[in-house]
Structures are given as C-alpha cells and as structure tokens.
Scaffold this motif. Sequence first.
Motif, PDB file in Angstrom:
ATOM      1  N   CYS A 134       0.849  -1.206   0.000  1.00 46.21           N
ATOM      2  CA  CYS A 134       0.000   0.000   0.000  1.00 46.21           C
ATOM      3  C   CYS A 134       0.879   1.249   0.000  1.00 46.21           C
ATOM      4  O   CYS A 134       0.641   2.195  -0.765  1.00 46.21           O
ATOM      5  CB  CYS A 134      -0.918  -0.016   1.224  1.00 46.21           C
ATOM      6  N   GLY A 135       1.908   1.249   0.838  1.00 47.47           N
ATOM      7  CA  GLY A 135       2.816   2.390   0.896  1.00 47.47           C
ATOM      8  C   GLY A 135       3.521   2.628  -0.423  1.00 47.47           C
ATOM      9  O   GLY A 135       3.660   3.782  -0.859  1.00 47.47           O
ATOM     10  N   PHE A 136       3.956   1.555  -1.080  1.00 49.03           N
ATOM     11  CA  PHE A 136       4.644   1.690  -2.369  1.00 49.03           C
ATOM     12  C   PHE A 136       3.707   2.264  -3.428  1.00 49.03           C
ATOM     13  O   PHE A 136       4.066   3.196  -4.156  1.00 49.03           O
ATOM     14  CB  PHE A 136       5.179   0.332  -2.826  1.00 49.03           C
ATOM     15  N   LEU A 137       2.487   1.711  -3.520  1.00 51.18           N
ATOM     16  CA  LEU A 137       1.533   2.176  -4.525  1.00 51.18           C
ATOM     17  C   LEU A 137       1.169   3.642  -4.303  1.00 51.18           C
ATOM     18  O   LEU A 137       1.061   4.423  -5.257  1.00 51.18           O
ATOM     19  CB  LEU A 137       0.279   1.293  -4.504  1.00 51.18           C
ATOM     20  N   LYS A 138       1.011   4.033  -3.049  1.00 54.34           N
ATOM     21  CA  LYS A 138       0.662   5.431  -2.771  1.00 54.34           C
ATOM     22  C   LYS A 138       1.837   6.365  -3.050  1.00 54.34           C
ATOM     23  O   LYS A 138       1.637   7.527  -3.422  1.00 54.34           O
ATOM     24  CB  LYS A 138       0.164   5.565  -1.332  1.00 54.34           C
ATOM     25  N   SER A 139       3.073   5.846  -2.914  1.00 58.51           N
ATOM     26  CA  SER A 139       4.243   6.669  -3.249  1.00 58.51           C
ATOM     27  C   SER A 139       4.299   6.956  -4.742  1.00 58.51           C
ATOM     28  O   SER A 139       4.900   7.932  -5.176  1.00 58.51           O
ATOM     29  CB  SER A 139       5.533   5.965  -2.796  1.00 58.51           C
ATOM     30  N   LEU A 140       3.651   6.095  -5.551  1.00 57.41           N
ATOM     31  CA  LEU A 140       3.597   6.309  -7.001  1.00 57.41           C
ATOM     32  C   LEU A 140       2.536   7.330  -7.396  1.00 57.41           C
ATOM     33  O   LEU A 140       2.572   7.882  -8.498  1.00 57.41           O
ATOM     34  CB  LEU A 140       3.294   4.986  -7.718  1.00 57.41           C
ATOM     35  N   GLY A 141       1.554   7.542  -6.504  1.00 55.83           N
ATOM     36  CA  GLY A 141       0.466   8.462  -6.824  1.00 55.83           C
ATOM     37  C   GLY A 141      -0.916   7.837  -6.765  1.00 55.83           C
ATOM     38  O   GLY A 141      -1.908   8.468  -7.134  1.00 55.83           O
ATOM     39  N   VAL A 142      -1.015   6.578  -6.305  1.00 59.75           N
ATOM     40  CA  VAL A 142      -2.319   5.926  -6.128  1.00 59.75           C
ATOM     41  C   VAL A 142      -3.031   6.559  -4.932  1.00 59.75           C
ATOM     42  O   VAL A 142      -2.416   6.856  -3.902  1.00 59.75           O
ATOM     43  CB  VAL A 142      -2.127   4.400  -5.908  1.00 59.75           C
ATOM     44  N   HIS A 143      -4.335   6.757  -5.052  1.00 54.78           N
ATOM     45  CA  HIS A 143      -5.098   7.418  -3.987  1.00 54.78           C
ATOM     46  C   HIS A 143      -5.651   6.441  -2.956  1.00 54.78           C
ATOM     47  O   HIS A 143      -5.661   6.729  -1.763  1.00 54.78           O
ATOM     48  CB  HIS A 143      -6.260   8.218  -4.601  1.00 54.78           C
ATOM     49  N   TYR A 144      -6.163   5.296  -3.439  1.00 56.66           N
ATOM     50  CA  TYR A 144      -6.777   4.324  -2.531  1.00 56.66           C
ATOM     51  C   TYR A 144      -6.256   2.922  -2.848  1.00 56.66           C
ATOM     52  O   TYR A 144      -6.091   2.561  -4.025  1.00 56.66           O
ATOM     53  CB  TYR A 144      -8.302   4.315  -2.676  1.00 56.66           C
ATOM     54  N   VAL A 145      -6.030   2.131  -1.801  1.00 57.74           N
ATOM     55  CA  VAL A 145      -5.630   0.725  -1.957  1.00 57.74           C
ATOM     56  C   VAL A 145      -6.587  -0.122  -1.117  1.00 57.74           C
ATOM     57  O   VAL A 145      -6.718   0.094   0.095  1.00 57.74           O
ATOM     58  CB  VAL A 145      -4.174   0.489  -1.504  1.00 57.74           C
ATOM     59  N   PHE A 146      -7.271  -1.061  -1.784  1.00 57.86           N
ATOM     60  CA  PHE A 146      -8.281  -1.885  -1.119  1.00 57.86           C
ATOM     61  C   PHE A 146      -7.884  -3.363  -1.120  1.00 57.86           C
ATOM     62  O   PHE A 146      -7.123  -3.825  -1.978  1.00 57.86           O
ATOM     63  CB  PHE A 146      -9.633  -1.764  -1.839  1.00 57.86           C
ATOM     64  N   ASP A 147      -8.421  -4.073  -0.152  1.00 60.80           N
ATOM     65  CA  ASP A 147      -8.309  -5.538  -0.085  1.00 60.80           C
ATOM     66  C   ASP A 147      -9.619  -6.107  -0.646  1.00 60.80           C
ATOM     67  O   ASP A 147     -10.711  -5.674  -0.258  1.00 60.80           O
ATOM     68  CB  ASP A 147      -8.103  -5.950   1.382  1.00 60.80           C
ATOM     69  N   THR A 148      -9.529  -7.079  -1.564  1.00 61.00           N
ATOM     70  CA  THR A 148     -10.754  -7.578  -2.218  1.00 61.00           C
ATOM     71  C   THR A 148     -11.466  -8.676  -1.431  1.00 61.00           C
ATOM     72  O   THR A 148     -12.416  -9.269  -1.937  1.00 61.00           O
ATOM     73  CB  THR A 148     -10.440  -8.124  -3.636  1.00 61.00           C
ATOM     74  N   THR A 149     -11.040  -8.945  -0.208  1.00 61.42           N
ATOM     75  CA  THR A 149     -11.691 -10.006   0.577  1.00 61.42           C
ATOM     76  C   THR A 149     -13.187  -9.732   0.744  1.00 61.42           C
ATOM     77  O   THR A 149     -14.000 -10.658   0.729  1.00 61.42           O
ATOM     78  CB  THR A 149     -11.022 -10.144   1.963  1.00 61.42           C
ATOM     79  N   ILE A 150     -13.563  -8.463   0.872  1.00 60.29           N
ATOM     80  CA  ILE A 150     -14.989  -8.142   1.029  1.00 60.29           C
ATOM     81  C   ILE A 150     -15.776  -8.530  -0.221  1.00 60.29           C
ATOM     82  O   ILE A 150     -16.931  -8.975  -0.128  1.00 60.29           O
ATOM     83  CB  ILE A 150     -15.184  -6.640   1.357  1.00 60.29           C
ATOM     84  N   ALA A 151     -15.177  -8.411  -1.394  1.00 56.83           N
ATOM     85  CA  ALA A 151     -15.852  -8.814  -2.637  1.00 56.83           C
ATOM     86  C   ALA A 151     -16.016 -10.325  -2.678  1.00 56.83           C
ATOM     87  O   ALA A 151     -17.048 -10.843  -3.134  1.00 56.83           O
ATOM     88  CB  ALA A 151     -15.049  -8.338  -3.842  1.00 56.83           C
ATOM     89  N   ALA A 152     -15.012 -11.053  -2.169  1.00 60.01           N
ATOM     90  CA  ALA A 152     -15.123 -12.518  -2.083  1.00 60.01           C
ATOM     91  C   ALA A 152     -16.218 -12.911  -1.094  1.00 60.01           C
ATOM     92  O   ALA A 152     -16.898 -13.925  -1.275  1.00 60.01           O
ATOM     93  CB  ALA A 152     -13.788 -13.131  -1.681  1.00 60.01           C
ATOM     94  N   ASP A 153     -16.403 -12.108  -0.031  1.00 62.38           N
ATOM     95  CA  ASP A 153     -17.515 -12.349   0.910  1.00 62.38           C
ATOM     96  C   ASP A 153     -18.840 -12.375   0.152  1.00 62.38           C
ATOM     97  O   ASP A 153     -19.641 -13.304   0.292  1.00 62.38           O
ATOM     98  CB  ASP A 153     -17.576 -11.241   1.975  1.00 62.38           C
ATOM     99  N   PHE A 154     -19.074 -11.343  -0.654  1.00 62.08           N
ATOM    100  CA  PHE A 154     -20.313 -11.269  -1.433  1.00 62.08           C
ATOM    101  C   PHE A 154     -20.426 -12.447  -2.398  1.00 62.08           C
ATOM    102  O   PHE A 154     -21.492 -13.070  -2.525  1.00 62.08           O
ATOM    103  CB  PHE A 154     -20.363  -9.960  -2.225  1.00 62.08           C
TER     104      PHE A 154
END
Length: 451
Positions: A114-134
């Motif tokens: 998450c830290g690396f992606l945000k250092s590139l300029g990404v605004h949000y980083v999510f975990d997709t486990t909640i989508a697997a829940d659905f």
Amino acid sequence: QECSKKQKNDDTQSTSVDALSSNDGSEEKNEFDMLANAKILLSDCLACDSCMTLEEGARVFQQNQKEFFRILNLNKKCDTSKHKVLAVSICPQSLPYFAAKFNLSVNEAAKRLCGFLKSLGVHYVFDTTIAADFSILESQREFVQRYQRRNQEEHALPMFASACPGWIRYAERVLTNLVTSHICTAKSPQQIMGSLVKGYFARQQNLSPDKIFHVVVAPCYDKKLEALREDFYTALYNSPEVDCVLTSGEIVQIMEQKNVSMKDVTEVAVDSLFDDLKEGDIVRHDGKRSDGYLEHIFKHAAKELFGMDVKEITYKALKNKDFQEVTLEKDGETVLRFAAAYGFRNIQNMVLKLKKGKFLYHFVEVLACPGGCLNGKGQAQTEDGKPDRALLAQMEEVYTAIPVRLPETNLQVQKMYQDWLEGMDSKKVQDTLHTTYSAVNQSTSSLDIKW
C-alpha cells in the motif's frame, strides 16, 4: 492463431501471442519493456481455441504498466479536469507472494505494498476479501436453491464455481451450453470489487465512475481477459468495472524498475470502502489455495439442507492431488458430494464424465491453475517460466496462517445488502452481483486439445 498451430503439440513453452507487436528476439525475457506490452505466453495463457480476437488482443495490450503510468503521469499535469482517482484492489492470493518473496508477514506485506503504490500516486488501496464475501454468500444461496430445484430443472445440478476466468473462458469458448448452464451465476470477487469501487465507493465519494481508474493486482493473466467482458461494463458512463489488471509479478517489476525494495517502503494502512476507516488485519476464507468456495458452500448446504453442523472438512485425493472430493453422510447415505478440480487435465476429465452422464458431484470448485490460485502464472514463476516450488510452498504456509473469517460475520457486508443493494432478494442484487454464462464460438476440433 498460434494456439491453433499448437493443438497437436505438447510444447507450449516458447510461443507468444501478441496482437499489436512482434518480438524480434532481441529482448530479454524478464526485461520491463517485454512484460509492459502484456504479451501472453501460451504457457501462461489458460484460454484456448484461438479465442483472442484482434480487438481483445489490443485491449489486453493496454492492460500493462505503461497504461498505469500514463494515468499517473496524466494526474501530475496541471489540467485537473483530466485527473482520475486511482484505486488499486489487491487479491488475497497475491499478498502471500509479496510476503514470501520479501520475507514479511502478510500484514506487513499489505501495508508496504500500500505504501509503495501510494508513493507512485495511487489514492486508494483496497483488499478484495470483502468482494469474495459477497461472491461466496451469493454462491451459497444459489447452490441451496439449485439443490432444492434439482428434480424440476435438468441443469440445476451439478453447480460449477464461477470465480476462475480461465475456466469460464474455456467453458464459454469451447464447451457447449450443456456445461455453461451449470456454472454459478455469482460474479467473481474481481468483478464484484469492480461493482463496489465503481458503484458503491463512487457514490460515497460523489464521483462519476468514469473518473475512477480501477486497477486490480491479481495472481494470473486471465484476470486481464475477465476485465474485458462486455457484461462488466457500464455503458452509461463508458466505464469498465475494472480498467486494468496487473499481475503480482508486474508489480514487482515496477519495484525493480524504480529500484525500490519492499523492506525500504513505509507501511501505510490499507483503505476501507467505508468512509475514512482503515482496514484491520488481513483475513481469508476457508480453503487452502483459493477463496474457499467448496468449504463454505459445503458447510452452508449441510446446515441449510440437512441441519448438520460441519466443523472440519476431510478431503479425499482421487486420481491426483488436484482432484479431491468431500462427502457428507447422513443415516448411512451420501447426501452431498463435492469436488475440487484444479488444472485443465482434471477439468477435461470432469467435463467428459458430465457429457457421458456419469457425473456424481453436486458442486465442483473449478480452477484452471494446477495447485489453485496461489500458483497463478503471474507470480511464483522462476526466470525460465517454470513454477518456483520453494516460493510456492512458502506462500501456502503464509496463506494457511492467515486467520479465517466467515462471510456471514462481516457486518459491513450485511449493512450493504440493506443500504446499498435494497435487500438480499432484490433485483439490484441480481444486477450487481450476478451475470450469465453461455457457450460462444463453439469448435468441435478444440475438444481434441491435450493439456
């Protein structure tokens, strides 16, 4: 076209499919530029029957690091009207790869990624486990309904899992409606995450879906093909649910290109879809190498249909370790028979039995990769393209150690069913969390492919 030439040949290691450019042989296999063009090796590609059209090839070509950086660089320009909100969703089977590769805990890996992606300029980083829940909850409900209709509907059972795009692609392009009618209609976690980000999250942030550039980090290349499906596209906003899929290996290549080590990156908490909350520790679902559809559906069906609480599941390996079955006995009778079929050899044997009318299973968790999702071709590969067995063993150990959370216990999911989806039996649930699968471009010769 190359795939057609290779049908009679077991050697699928060196030929590549590239719709827009040719490789003159001067590129090294692991150079950034080669993978940046999103070439798909036949040894990586799980789709078959020459199913890459020119248009699809062109669009897969765009799903690469160059497109990702194009959006990042666009945001750095002064014209804010062209800025996009960058959101990255990380699949649970990708995190063990980063953890094992860089000798981190899975929670450290998530935060540093998450830290690396945000250092590139990404605004949000999510975990997709909640989508697997659905996805799991909808699959559970559908299985129980199919089981209850099994005597009225010819194609109610068996039910096949729908989370693996390689399997779906193969079923739709090569197999008949005899098979596709058995596929669960619940969307995969990737595409449900697309609905969450471009639907729920966009609304929460008061954003138009086309103002969000949604990237998914996944373990396999077929996720790129899945993102191109027409039914995963919002025509009103001219916006796909997932704009770009990057494999775990492609993310590592970006790190190498930037000369960044995961151990040097500052830890940043993963974002939540809900207001300004931050995610807690990483959790997973039951299942050793996948999202655990078999185990969750089996336990749910045992309880709902037969009033039995199953605590532990015992797998019985049959022809090989990638074909296993699980049964439920009641009063001396086998009332549920489930199977896990991983890899195309097992898939083809399963389909053959179905077509011959000798199919005994009520549900099959089908995954195209031998060994399951952790063994996706976008990660855990050696430099010569073979599985890195030592790294894979570490990944399995890391994945197994992640705490299990039942989808039913996720209070945010229950709240979203009521507040966002208008109840569990609503039309919005069907429109948002489900899709349909049907056979297209059938070819008789394709059934002769030897995997």
